[in-house]
Enzyme design. Sequence first.
Site, PDB file in Angstrom:
ATOM      1  N   HIS A 226     -34.317  -8.908  -3.395  1.00 60.08           N
ATOM      2  CA  HIS A 226     -34.649  -9.963  -2.425  1.00 60.08           C
ATOM      3  C   HIS A 226     -34.599  -9.384  -1.004  1.00 60.08           C
ATOM      4  O   HIS A 226     -33.750  -9.762  -0.191  1.00 60.08           O
ATOM      5  CB  HIS A 226     -33.648 -11.103  -2.585  1.00 60.08           C
ATOM      6  N   GLU A 324     -40.514  -9.013  -1.560  1.00 59.39           N
ATOM      7  CA  GLU A 324     -39.579  -8.706  -2.641  1.00 59.39           C
ATOM      8  C   GLU A 324     -40.289  -8.125  -3.861  1.00 59.39           C
ATOM      9  O   GLU A 324     -41.333  -8.628  -4.276  1.00 59.39           O
ATOM     10  CB  GLU A 324     -38.844  -9.991  -3.057  1.00 59.39           C
TER      11      GLU A 324
END
Length: 351
Positions: A226, A324
Amino acid sequence: MQRACSPKIAVGYPTKSHGFRQSSSNRSTAFGSRFSSRRVDRAESSKAIIASASSAELVKDLASKFEILGHVEFKEGRGGLPTAVLKHACGSSAEITLFGGCVTSWKQASGDEVLYIRPDAVFDKSKPISGGIPHCFPQFGPGEMQQHGFARNLDWEVVGSSADPQPDDRDPEIEIALIDNEYTKKMWPHDFMVAYSISLHGETLKTDMRVLNKGSEAFDFTAALHSYFEVAGVENARVNGLKGLEYLDKTEDANNPPKKEEDRDSIAFTGPVDSVYLKSAGHVELDVGTGAAISIDSKNWLDTVVWSPWTAMPDCYKEFVCVENAQFSEPIVLKPGESWRAETEMKIVNL
Protein backbone atom coordinates in the site's frame (compact mmCIF):
# COMPACT_ATOMS: atom_id res chain seq x y z
CA MET A 1 36.34 2.74 -9.21
CA GLN A 2 33.59 4.30 -7.09
CA ARG A 3 30.35 4.82 -8.96
CA ALA A 4 28.95 8.33 -8.73
CA CYS A 5 25.30 8.92 -8.15
CA SER A 6 23.35 10.18 -11.13
CA PRO A 7 22.49 13.83 -11.71
CA LYS A 8 19.67 15.03 -9.50
CA ILE A 9 16.15 15.75 -10.64
CA ALA A 10 13.38 17.55 -8.79
CA VAL A 11 10.86 15.42 -6.92
CA GLY A 12 8.50 16.18 -4.04
CA TYR A 13 8.89 19.94 -3.77
CA PRO A 14 10.09 22.01 -6.71
CA THR A 15 13.15 23.25 -4.82
CA LYS A 16 14.24 19.75 -3.81
CA SER A 17 16.25 17.32 -5.90
CA HIS A 18 16.19 13.59 -6.40
CA GLY A 19 18.24 11.27 -8.53
CA PHE A 20 18.45 7.66 -9.51
CA ARG A 21 20.96 5.14 -10.67
CA GLN A 22 20.00 2.56 -13.23
CA SER A 23 20.10 -0.97 -11.86
CA SER A 24 22.44 -3.01 -14.05
CA SER A 25 22.06 -6.37 -12.33
CA ASN A 26 19.84 -8.35 -10.02
CA ARG A 27 20.92 -10.60 -7.18
CA SER A 28 20.43 -14.25 -8.06
CA THR A 29 19.37 -16.20 -4.98
CA ALA A 30 17.79 -19.64 -4.93
CA PHE A 31 14.16 -19.04 -4.06
CA GLY A 32 13.84 -22.32 -2.28
CA SER A 33 16.62 -21.51 0.18
CA ARG A 34 14.60 -18.56 1.45
CA PHE A 35 12.30 -20.98 3.19
CA SER A 36 14.82 -23.33 4.75
CA SER A 37 14.10 -24.72 8.21
CA ARG A 38 16.94 -22.55 9.48
CA ARG A 39 15.06 -19.41 8.38
CA VAL A 40 11.89 -20.55 10.11
CA ASP A 41 13.84 -21.40 13.27
CA ARG A 42 15.43 -17.94 13.27
CA ALA A 43 12.04 -16.29 12.99
CA GLU A 44 10.62 -18.41 15.80
CA SER A 45 13.63 -17.51 17.97
CA SER A 46 13.14 -13.80 17.24
CA LYS A 47 9.48 -14.05 18.30
CA ALA A 48 10.59 -15.21 21.74
CA ILE A 49 13.06 -12.33 21.98
CA ILE A 50 10.39 -9.73 21.11
CA ALA A 51 7.99 -11.16 23.67
CA SER A 52 10.46 -10.65 26.52
CA ALA A 53 12.59 -7.65 25.52
CA SER A 54 12.12 -3.91 25.72
CA SER A 55 12.58 -1.89 22.55
CA ALA A 56 16.09 -0.84 23.57
CA GLU A 57 17.06 -4.40 24.42
CA LEU A 58 15.65 -5.67 21.15
CA VAL A 59 17.54 -3.07 19.12
CA LYS A 60 20.75 -4.02 20.91
CA ASP A 61 20.15 -7.71 20.29
CA LEU A 62 19.35 -7.15 16.61
CA ALA A 63 22.47 -5.06 16.17
CA SER A 64 24.64 -7.77 17.69
CA LYS A 65 23.23 -10.37 15.29
CA PHE A 66 22.47 -8.55 12.05
CA GLU A 67 24.25 -5.19 11.96
CA ILE A 68 26.70 -4.55 9.10
CA LEU A 69 28.30 -1.27 10.12
CA GLY A 70 27.66 1.50 7.65
CA HIS A 71 25.23 -0.62 5.62
CA VAL A 72 22.58 -2.26 7.84
CA GLU A 73 21.96 -0.75 11.27
CA PHE A 74 19.22 -0.71 13.92
CA LYS A 75 17.70 2.03 16.04
CA GLU A 76 14.67 2.99 18.09
CA GLY A 77 12.60 4.80 15.48
CA ARG A 78 9.43 6.82 15.80
CA GLY A 79 7.56 6.00 18.97
CA GLY A 80 10.57 3.95 20.06
CA LEU A 81 9.69 1.21 17.57
CA PRO A 82 12.62 -1.01 16.54
CA THR A 83 13.68 0.08 13.07
CA ALA A 84 16.21 -1.22 10.55
CA VAL A 85 18.20 1.35 8.57
CA LEU A 86 19.73 0.58 5.17
CA LYS A 87 22.52 2.87 3.98
CA HIS A 88 24.03 2.79 0.51
CA ALA A 89 27.49 4.12 -0.30
CA CYS A 90 26.00 6.68 -2.70
CA GLY A 91 24.08 8.29 0.19
CA SER A 92 20.61 6.83 -0.28
CA SER A 93 18.84 5.23 2.67
CA ALA A 94 15.71 3.32 3.71
CA GLU A 95 14.08 2.61 7.06
CA ILE A 96 11.95 -0.41 7.89
CA THR A 97 9.84 -0.43 11.05
CA LEU A 98 9.47 -3.98 12.35
CA PHE A 99 5.94 -3.24 13.53
CA GLY A 100 3.95 -3.99 10.39
CA GLY A 101 7.10 -4.74 8.39
CA CYS A 102 6.57 -1.23 7.03
CA VAL A 103 9.09 0.71 4.93
CA THR A 104 8.69 4.14 6.52
CA SER A 105 11.42 6.04 4.67
CA TRP A 106 13.20 5.92 1.33
CA LYS A 107 15.57 8.80 0.72
CA GLN A 108 17.64 9.62 -2.31
CA ALA A 109 21.33 10.52 -1.99
CA SER A 110 20.30 14.18 -1.78
CA GLY A 111 18.44 13.40 1.44
CA ASP A 112 15.03 13.97 -0.15
CA GLU A 113 12.21 11.70 0.97
CA VAL A 114 10.19 9.77 -1.64
CA LEU A 115 7.60 8.16 0.61
CA TYR A 116 4.87 9.89 2.60
CA ILE A 117 3.74 9.44 6.20
CA ARG A 118 0.32 10.88 6.95
CA PRO A 119 0.06 13.45 9.77
CA ASP A 120 -2.48 11.23 11.53
CA ALA A 121 -0.04 8.29 11.66
CA VAL A 122 0.71 6.92 15.10
CA PHE A 123 3.66 4.80 16.18
CA ASP A 124 2.33 3.23 19.36
CA LYS A 125 1.04 -0.05 17.86
CA SER A 126 -2.57 0.98 18.51
CA LYS A 127 -3.22 0.80 14.77
CA PRO A 128 -1.27 0.19 11.54
CA ILE A 129 1.19 2.87 10.41
CA SER A 130 -0.55 5.26 8.00
CA GLY A 131 2.05 5.84 5.33
CA GLY A 132 5.24 4.51 3.83
CA ILE A 133 4.74 1.04 2.33
CA PRO A 134 2.38 -0.94 4.60
CA HIS A 135 1.43 -4.56 3.92
CA CYS A 136 -2.02 -5.83 3.00
CA PHE A 137 -2.02 -9.57 3.76
CA PRO A 138 -3.69 -12.07 3.67
CA GLN A 139 -6.58 -9.87 2.56
CA PHE A 140 -6.66 -6.75 0.43
CA GLY A 141 -9.51 -4.40 1.33
CA PRO A 142 -12.58 -5.37 3.37
CA GLY A 143 -13.61 -8.97 3.85
CA GLU A 144 -14.01 -11.71 6.42
CA MET A 145 -11.25 -10.33 8.64
CA GLN A 146 -10.10 -6.82 9.53
CA GLN A 147 -9.47 -4.30 6.72
CA HIS A 148 -6.36 -5.25 4.71
CA GLY A 149 -5.61 -8.26 6.93
CA PHE A 150 -3.30 -8.52 9.91
CA ALA A 151 0.27 -8.26 8.53
CA ARG A 152 0.43 -4.49 8.94
CA ASN A 153 -0.31 -4.52 12.68
CA LEU A 154 2.01 -7.27 13.89
CA ASP A 155 5.70 -7.33 14.74
CA TRP A 156 7.85 -8.89 12.03
CA GLU A 157 11.10 -10.70 12.83
CA VAL A 158 14.54 -10.08 11.37
CA VAL A 159 15.93 -13.28 9.85
CA GLY A 160 18.86 -12.03 7.80
CA SER A 161 20.91 -9.11 6.53
CA SER A 162 23.57 -8.63 3.88
CA ALA A 163 25.58 -6.05 1.98
CA ASP A 164 26.52 -8.06 -1.07
CA PRO A 165 29.18 -6.70 -3.42
CA GLN A 166 27.98 -5.23 -6.69
CA PRO A 167 30.35 -4.04 -9.42
CA ASP A 168 31.48 -1.04 -7.37
CA ASP A 169 29.35 -0.77 -4.23
CA ARG A 170 27.69 -2.97 -1.60
CA ASP A 171 23.91 -3.23 -1.71
CA PRO A 172 22.41 -3.29 1.81
CA GLU A 173 19.53 -5.70 2.34
CA ILE A 174 17.43 -6.91 5.24
CA GLU A 175 15.09 -9.88 5.32
CA ILE A 176 12.18 -9.96 7.75
CA ALA A 177 9.48 -12.58 8.30
CA LEU A 178 5.98 -13.02 9.64
CA ILE A 179 4.89 -16.45 10.90
CA ASP A 180 1.46 -17.66 11.95
CA ASN A 181 0.59 -17.40 15.65
CA GLU A 182 -2.44 -17.59 17.94
CA TYR A 183 -3.54 -14.09 16.96
CA THR A 184 -3.43 -14.76 13.20
CA LYS A 185 -5.15 -18.14 13.51
CA LYS A 186 -8.17 -16.57 15.18
CA MET A 187 -8.77 -14.76 11.89
CA TRP A 188 -7.09 -17.06 9.36
CA PRO A 189 -6.53 -20.66 10.51
CA HIS A 190 -3.49 -21.49 8.40
CA ASP A 191 0.21 -22.25 8.91
CA PHE A 192 2.23 -19.81 6.83
CA MET A 193 5.39 -17.78 6.58
CA VAL A 194 5.87 -14.48 4.76
CA ALA A 195 9.49 -13.56 4.03
CA TYR A 196 10.11 -10.00 2.85
CA SER A 197 13.42 -8.57 1.66
CA ILE A 198 14.11 -4.86 1.20
CA SER A 199 17.31 -3.65 -0.45
CA LEU A 200 18.94 -0.61 -2.01
CA HIS A 201 20.76 -0.76 -5.35
CA GLY A 202 22.18 2.74 -5.60
CA GLU A 203 19.12 4.93 -5.14
CA THR A 204 16.73 2.19 -6.32
CA LEU A 205 14.50 0.54 -3.71
CA LYS A 206 13.77 -3.15 -4.22
CA THR A 207 11.27 -5.39 -2.44
CA ASP A 208 10.91 -9.16 -2.63
CA MET A 209 7.94 -10.85 -0.95
CA ARG A 210 7.52 -14.63 -0.63
CA VAL A 211 4.63 -16.52 0.94
CA LEU A 212 4.97 -20.18 1.99
CA ASN A 213 2.25 -22.64 2.95
CA LYS A 214 3.72 -24.51 5.94
CA GLY A 215 0.54 -26.41 6.70
CA SER A 216 -1.21 -29.56 5.54
CA GLU A 217 -4.12 -27.84 3.76
CA ALA A 218 -4.32 -25.44 0.84
CA PHE A 219 -5.14 -21.77 1.41
CA ASP A 220 -5.77 -18.70 -0.71
CA PHE A 221 -4.96 -15.03 -0.10
CA THR A 222 -4.85 -11.57 -1.62
CA ALA A 223 -2.15 -9.01 -0.91
CA ALA A 224 -0.77 -5.56 -1.72
CA LEU A 225 2.00 -3.10 -0.96
CA HIS A 226 0.00 0.00 0.00
CA SER A 227 2.66 2.50 -1.15
CA TYR A 228 2.26 6.18 -0.26
CA PHE A 229 4.30 8.62 -2.38
CA GLU A 230 4.87 12.32 -1.80
CA VAL A 231 3.76 14.61 -4.63
CA ALA A 232 4.11 18.32 -5.34
CA GLY A 233 0.36 18.91 -5.14
CA VAL A 234 -2.14 16.19 -6.00
CA GLU A 235 -3.55 18.40 -8.75
CA ASN A 236 -0.14 18.25 -10.46
CA ALA A 237 0.31 14.49 -10.16
CA ARG A 238 -0.35 12.03 -12.99
CA VAL A 239 -0.25 8.24 -13.25
CA ASN A 240 1.01 6.91 -16.58
CA GLY A 241 1.05 3.44 -18.09
CA LEU A 242 -2.47 2.17 -17.42
CA LYS A 243 -4.30 3.13 -20.62
CA GLY A 244 -6.39 0.36 -22.16
CA LEU A 245 -6.72 -1.65 -18.95
CA GLU A 246 -9.95 -2.65 -17.28
CA TYR A 247 -10.38 -1.34 -13.76
CA LEU A 248 -12.78 -1.49 -10.86
CA ASP A 249 -14.04 1.93 -9.82
CA LYS A 250 -14.55 1.62 -6.06
CA THR A 251 -15.57 5.27 -5.68
CA GLU A 252 -18.97 4.40 -7.20
CA ASP A 253 -19.59 1.30 -5.09
CA ALA A 254 -16.89 -0.08 -2.80
CA ASN A 255 -18.68 -3.38 -2.30
CA ASN A 256 -19.73 -3.98 -5.91
CA PRO A 257 -17.55 -1.70 -8.05
CA PRO A 258 -18.40 -1.36 -11.74
CA LYS A 259 -15.79 -2.47 -14.27
CA LYS A 260 -14.60 0.21 -16.69
CA GLU A 261 -11.91 0.60 -19.36
CA GLU A 262 -9.20 3.22 -18.93
CA ASP A 263 -9.05 5.51 -21.99
CA ARG A 264 -6.76 8.20 -20.57
CA ASP A 265 -3.07 8.42 -21.38
CA SER A 266 -2.47 10.00 -17.98
CA ILE A 267 -4.68 9.72 -14.93
CA ALA A 268 -5.17 13.09 -13.24
CA PHE A 269 -6.72 13.79 -9.83
CA THR A 270 -9.75 16.04 -9.69
CA GLY A 271 -11.66 14.17 -6.98
CA PRO A 272 -11.45 10.97 -4.96
CA VAL A 273 -9.85 8.02 -6.78
CA ASP A 274 -10.00 4.37 -5.72
CA SER A 275 -9.32 2.20 -8.76
CA VAL A 276 -8.04 -1.36 -9.11
CA TYR A 277 -6.43 -1.85 -12.53
CA LEU A 278 -6.69 -5.49 -13.52
CA LYS A 279 -3.80 -7.46 -15.00
CA SER A 280 -1.56 -4.43 -15.36
CA ALA A 281 1.63 -4.75 -17.39
CA GLY A 282 4.16 -4.58 -14.57
CA HIS A 283 5.32 -1.00 -15.22
CA VAL A 284 3.69 2.21 -14.07
CA GLU A 285 4.95 5.72 -13.41
CA LEU A 286 3.77 8.37 -10.97
CA ASP A 287 4.53 11.87 -12.26
CA VAL A 288 4.93 13.80 -9.01
CA GLY A 289 4.39 17.16 -10.70
CA THR A 290 7.94 18.49 -10.94
CA GLY A 291 9.24 16.97 -14.17
CA ALA A 292 10.24 13.75 -12.47
CA ALA A 293 8.44 10.51 -11.78
CA ILE A 294 8.59 7.44 -9.58
CA SER A 295 9.01 4.44 -11.86
CA ILE A 296 7.59 1.19 -10.46
CA ASP A 297 8.46 -2.10 -12.11
CA SER A 298 7.03 -5.30 -10.71
CA LYS A 299 7.15 -9.04 -11.23
CA ASN A 300 4.20 -11.27 -10.37
CA TRP A 301 2.04 -8.54 -8.82
CA LEU A 302 -1.00 -8.90 -11.06
CA ASP A 303 -2.87 -5.65 -10.39
CA THR A 304 -2.23 -1.95 -9.73
CA VAL A 305 -4.24 0.20 -7.33
CA VAL A 306 -4.44 4.00 -7.57
CA TRP A 307 -5.87 5.80 -4.55
CA SER A 308 -6.42 9.36 -3.42
CA PRO A 309 -8.84 10.08 -0.56
CA TRP A 310 -9.30 13.66 -1.75
CA THR A 311 -11.07 15.86 0.78
CA ALA A 312 -11.97 12.90 3.00
CA MET A 313 -8.51 13.66 4.43
CA PRO A 314 -8.47 17.46 4.23
CA ASP A 315 -5.22 17.91 6.14
CA CYS A 316 -3.03 15.89 3.77
CA TYR A 317 -4.72 14.74 0.56
CA LYS A 318 -2.84 17.28 -1.55
CA GLU A 319 0.51 15.88 -0.46
CA PHE A 320 0.40 12.22 -1.52
CA VAL A 321 -0.87 9.64 -3.98
CA CYS A 322 -0.94 5.87 -3.47
CA VAL A 323 0.14 3.66 -6.37
CA GLU A 324 0.04 0.11 -5.09
CA ASN A 325 1.21 -3.26 -6.35
CA ALA A 326 -1.56 -5.73 -5.62
CA GLN A 327 -2.76 -9.28 -6.05
CA PHE A 328 -6.50 -8.87 -5.87
CA SER A 329 -8.40 -9.91 -8.99
CA GLU A 330 -7.09 -13.50 -8.84
CA PRO A 331 -6.39 -14.76 -5.30
CA ILE A 332 -3.28 -16.89 -4.97
CA VAL A 333 -3.91 -20.52 -4.02
CA LEU A 334 -1.04 -22.40 -2.36
CA LYS A 335 -1.06 -26.12 -1.71
CA PRO A 336 0.97 -27.50 1.21
CA GLY A 337 4.66 -26.77 0.67
CA GLU A 338 4.04 -24.38 -2.23
CA SER A 339 5.22 -20.76 -2.30
CA TRP A 340 4.53 -17.55 -4.20
CA ARG A 341 6.89 -14.69 -4.93
CA ALA A 342 6.48 -11.09 -6.13
CA GLU A 343 9.05 -8.32 -6.56
CA THR A 344 9.16 -4.57 -7.11
CA GLU A 345 11.83 -2.11 -8.18
CA MET A 346 11.23 1.61 -7.61
CA LYS A 347 13.40 4.45 -8.86
CA ILE A 348 13.28 8.12 -9.83
CA VAL A 349 13.32 9.00 -13.53
CA ASN A 350 13.34 12.17 -15.60
CA LEU A 351 10.28 12.81 -17.75
